[in-house]
Design an enzyme around this catalytic site. Structure first.
Site, PDB file in Angstrom:
ATOM      1  N   ASN A  29       0.858  -1.187   0.000  1.00 60.01           N
ATOM      2  CA  ASN A  29       0.000   0.000   0.000  1.00 60.01           C
ATOM      3  C   ASN A  29       0.892   1.234   0.000  1.00 60.01           C
ATOM      4  O   ASN A  29       1.476   1.589   1.023  1.00 60.01           O
ATOM      5  CB  ASN A  29      -0.905  -0.029   1.241  1.00 60.01           C
ATOM      6  CG  ASN A  29      -1.754   1.232   1.362  1.00 60.01           C
ATOM      7  OD1 ASN A  29      -1.912   1.986   0.409  1.00 60.01           O
ATOM      8  ND2 ASN A  29      -2.296   1.452   2.553  1.00 60.01           N
ATOM      9  N   HIS A  67      -9.404   0.779   5.212  1.00 54.74           N
ATOM     10  CA  HIS A  67      -8.115   0.956   5.886  1.00 54.74           C
ATOM     11  C   HIS A  67      -8.301   1.874   7.089  1.00 54.74           C
ATOM     12  O   HIS A  67      -9.142   2.771   7.080  1.00 54.74           O
ATOM     13  CB  HIS A  67      -7.093   1.541   4.906  1.00 54.74           C
ATOM     14  CG  HIS A  67      -5.692   1.541   5.430  1.00 54.74           C
ATOM     15  ND1 HIS A  67      -5.224   2.486   6.310  1.00 54.74           N
ATOM     16  CD2 HIS A  67      -4.649   0.694   5.197  1.00 54.74           C
ATOM     17  CE1 HIS A  67      -3.957   2.235   6.593  1.00 54.74           C
ATOM     18  NE2 HIS A  67      -3.589   1.152   5.935  1.00 54.74           N
ATOM     19  N   LYS A  97       0.035   4.281  -0.287  1.00 54.46           N
ATOM     20  CA  LYS A  97      -0.636   5.436   0.313  1.00 54.46           C
ATOM     21  C   LYS A  97      -0.463   6.660  -0.607  1.00 54.46           C
ATOM     22  O   LYS A  97      -0.497   6.515  -1.827  1.00 54.46           O
ATOM     23  CB  LYS A  97      -0.126   5.670   1.728  1.00 54.46           C
ATOM     24  CG  LYS A  97      -0.246   4.400   2.593  1.00 54.46           C
ATOM     25  CD  LYS A  97       0.021   4.632   4.043  1.00 54.46           C
ATOM     26  CE  LYS A  97      -0.114   3.316   4.812  1.00 54.46           C
ATOM     27  NZ  LYS A  97       0.040   3.502   6.268  1.00 54.46           N
ATOM     28  N   GLU A 103      -5.114  -5.196  10.922  1.00 56.42           N
ATOM     29  CA  GLU A 103      -4.123  -4.146  11.127  1.00 56.42           C
ATOM     30  C   GLU A 103      -4.397  -3.463  12.464  1.00 56.42           C
ATOM     31  O   GLU A 103      -5.247  -2.581  12.559  1.00 56.42           O
ATOM     32  CB  GLU A 103      -4.149  -3.124   9.982  1.00 56.42           C
ATOM     33  CG  GLU A 103      -5.536  -2.709   9.507  1.00 56.42           C
ATOM     34  CD  GLU A 103      -5.497  -1.454   8.652  1.00 56.42           C
ATOM     35  OE1 GLU A 103      -4.452  -1.158   8.051  1.00 56.42           O
ATOM     36  OE2 GLU A 103      -6.516  -0.745   8.617  1.00 56.42           O
ATOM     37  N   GLU A 159      -6.763   4.325   8.139  1.00 55.55           N
ATOM     38  CA  GLU A 159      -6.641   5.758   7.845  1.00 55.55           C
ATOM     39  C   GLU A 159      -7.914   6.288   7.197  1.00 55.55           C
ATOM     40  O   GLU A 159      -8.300   7.440   7.432  1.00 55.55           O
ATOM     41  CB  GLU A 159      -5.415   5.987   6.952  1.00 55.55           C
ATOM     42  CG  GLU A 159      -4.115   5.757   7.696  1.00 55.55           C
ATOM     43  CD  GLU A 159      -2.929   5.463   6.801  1.00 55.55           C
ATOM     44  OE1 GLU A 159      -1.843   5.210   7.355  1.00 55.55           O
ATOM     45  OE2 GLU A 159      -3.084   5.457   5.562  1.00 55.55           O
ATOM     46  N   GLY A 167       2.479   2.536  11.104  1.00 57.01           N
ATOM     47  CA  GLY A 167       3.323   3.718  10.970  1.00 57.01           C
ATOM     48  C   GLY A 167       3.976   4.151  12.265  1.00 57.01           C
ATOM     49  O   GLY A 167       4.565   5.232  12.335  1.00 57.01           O
ATOM     50  N   SER A 213       3.463  -2.083  10.419  1.00 58.03           N
ATOM     51  CA  SER A 213       4.923  -1.958  10.510  1.00 58.03           C
ATOM     52  C   SER A 213       5.636  -3.255  10.140  1.00 58.03           C
ATOM     53  O   SER A 213       6.571  -3.692  10.820  1.00 58.03           O
ATOM     54  CB  SER A 213       5.337  -1.496  11.910  1.00 58.03           C
ATOM     55  OG  SER A 213       4.806  -0.214  12.194  1.00 58.03           O
TER      56      SER A 213
END
Length: 258
Positions: free
Chosen positions: A11, A101, A13, A173, A103, A179, A219
């Site tokens: 991904n 996701h 992003k 996740e 985010e 991150g 990560s």
């Protein structure tokens, strides 16, 4: 246990211009373009989908790498400025699409019911959704992660038939590991994957749940990929920052399948 082919998705992003995307994909095609021990998916930003699609679908490459998108709109078309439909993705030979996701959930207020609608839109267009679920740090510390995952799964699967389950990839996740440099231990990740598979088995059937691929995302690096993906219920990785470097992503793919 039913053997499940590993799936490693990168991904990107909001990173990489078209020119940068071409360089990265060119390097990956040399390194793992014909790697067949795992399914490999690249998910560039919308602006680079066409360029990456052209490289991956070139007859001269004979690549095993698949193209994915990072999002889609639930509607087939309409007055939704700035959005992308499933049909537009299909037109670019996109095979997979990331949905829900963390985010998107955090910054764009996507809830489980929107994830459900987007998943249905992807399936209707014969795209394969990578549906993301995961708990926050407070939810993990409060030992509420099991109920959080169950609600995300069941609300996200409303109206979806067991026959469609084989085309869905789930990505666990833990939000606290995205991150941040923190990673769930292999034991923590395996426990969560087992729980997800149990929920799917209860909602559908055990046989159907055993066929579903569940990725870990949070990560993931070359250094921890092998240990994480050696767990019996972890069927791949959804890789963020480490997928932006050809050498690092290649190492994850190869280490995960060693």
């Amino acid at each position: 246990m039913i053997p499940r082919k590993k799936i490693i998705a990168g991904n990107w992003k909001m990173n990489k211009t078209q020119a940068e995307a071409r360089v990265l994909v060119g390097d990956l095609l040399q390194d793992i373009g014909r790697f067949d021990n795992a399914e490999i998916v690249l998910c560039p930003p919308f602006t680079s989908l066409s360029a990456v699609s052209e490289l991956l679908s070139s007859p001269s490459n004979s690549s095993n790498i698949r193209l994915g998108a990072q999002n889609l709109h639930e509607a087939a078309s309409g007055a939704f400025t700035g959005e992308i439909s499933a049909g537009m993705l299909r037109d670019l030979y996109v095979r997979y699409v990331i949905i829900g996701h963390s985010e998107r959930r955090q910054y764009f207020n996507e809830d489980n019911f929107m994830v459900n609608r987007k998943t249905k839109a992807a399936l209707a267009a014969e795209l394969r959704p990578i549906v993301c679920i995961g708990e926050t740090l407070p939810e993990r510390e409060a030992d509420a992660w099991k109920s959080v995952l169950e609600v995300q799964l069941l609300e996200g699967l409303v109206g979806i038939k067991e026959a469609d389950l084989a085309d869905i990839v789930f990505a666990y996740e833990p939000v606290w590991a995205i991150g941040t440099g923190k990673t769930a231990s292999p034991a923590q990740a395996e426990e969560a994957h087992q729980w997800i598979r149990k929920i799917l088995g209860n909602h559908f059937t055990t046989a159907a749940a055993e066929k579903v691929r569940i990725q870990y995302g949070g990560s993931v690096k070359a250094e921890n990929a092998k240990e994480l993906l050696s767990m019996p219920d972890i069927d791949g990785a959804l890789v963020g920052g480490a997928s932006l470097d050809a050498r690092g992503f290649t190492a994850i793919v190869k280490n995960a399948c060693a």
